[in-house]
Design a protein around this motif. Structure first.
Motif, PDB file in Angstrom:
ATOM      1  N   TRP A  59       0.822  -1.210   0.000  1.00 21.56           N
ATOM      2  CA  TRP A  59       0.000   0.000   0.000  1.00 21.56           C
ATOM      3  C   TRP A  59       0.860   1.267   0.000  1.00 21.56           C
ATOM      4  O   TRP A  59       0.478   2.295  -0.538  1.00 21.56           O
ATOM      5  CB  TRP A  59      -0.930  -0.011   1.209  1.00 21.56           C
ATOM      6  N   ARG A  65      -0.896   1.415  -4.821  1.00 23.24           N
ATOM      7  CA  ARG A  65      -2.052   2.015  -4.136  1.00 23.24           C
ATOM      8  C   ARG A  65      -3.022   2.605  -5.152  1.00 23.24           C
ATOM      9  O   ARG A  65      -4.236   2.385  -5.071  1.00 23.24           O
ATOM     10  CB  ARG A  65      -1.578   3.074  -3.143  1.00 23.24           C
ATOM     11  N   ASN A  87      -6.188  10.470  -2.821  1.00 25.68           N
ATOM     12  CA  ASN A  87      -4.948  10.465  -2.036  1.00 25.68           C
ATOM     13  C   ASN A  87      -4.614  11.868  -1.552  1.00 25.68           C
ATOM     14  O   ASN A  87      -4.182  12.055  -0.409  1.00 25.68           O
ATOM     15  CB  ASN A  87      -3.782   9.918  -2.866  1.00 25.68           C
TER      16      ASN A  87
END
Length: 167
Positions: A59, A65, A87
């Protein structure tokens, strides 16, 4: 090897990372806290899904990710924003929480929407190299880290109360 879980809220279009949990769901404090924030004013809960057992080390790799988030959102039927938008939002929330926590979680903030909390694009060097002046955002479009801080909801509530919207 440690794992994380990803909570997707279809109504907010948000992504939250939670620590792994293997016990009784009634005792999953991280999940209870995270889902408790996702309700409408009338008390109705948002719709979401929990994805689990994602390796924490994988991750941390931005490409992995982004691909995981792209697949999750694709599976959820959402083809809107790219994963980097989510994000960025999560990073801003984390930065705001760090700021608030470093000030010992005050109920008011003397630095609220100050110049030091203004979000600006990191283009100063490129603009200078091109012979351009400093970036100037219009007051309508100015963004602050404070918008992602718990203090923001307190300020908004006080403003609504001042305008008589709670009467």
């Amino acid at each position: 090897m440690s794992f994380i879980r990803v909570l997707i809220c279809q109504d907010c279009q948000s992504t939250e990372v939670l620590p792994d949990y293997a016990g009784d769901p009634a005792g999953d404090e991280a999940l209870i806290y995270a889902t408790g924030k996702h309700v409408y004013p009338n008390g109705e809960k948002h719709f979401g899904r929990l994805y689990g057992k994602i390796e924490e080390e994988k991750w941390k790799n931005r490409e992995v990710r982004d691909e995981v988030l792209r697949r999750i959102w694709q599976q959820e039927g959402h083809t809107g924003f790219e994963p980097w938008v989510y994000n960025t939002f999560e990073t801003l929330k984390a930065d705001a929480m760090q700021c608030w926590t470093s000030r010992l979680r005050p109920e008011t903030c003397s630095d609220y929407r100050s110049e030091s909390k203004r979000l600006l694009p990191p283009t100063a060097e490129a603009r200078k190299a091109e012979g351009m002046g400093k970036y100037k955002a219009s007051s309508r479009h100015t963004q602050y880290l404070c918008s992602y801080c718990p203090i923001n909801s307190v300020v908004e509530q006080k403003e609504r109360d001042r305008r008589g919207l709670y009467k």
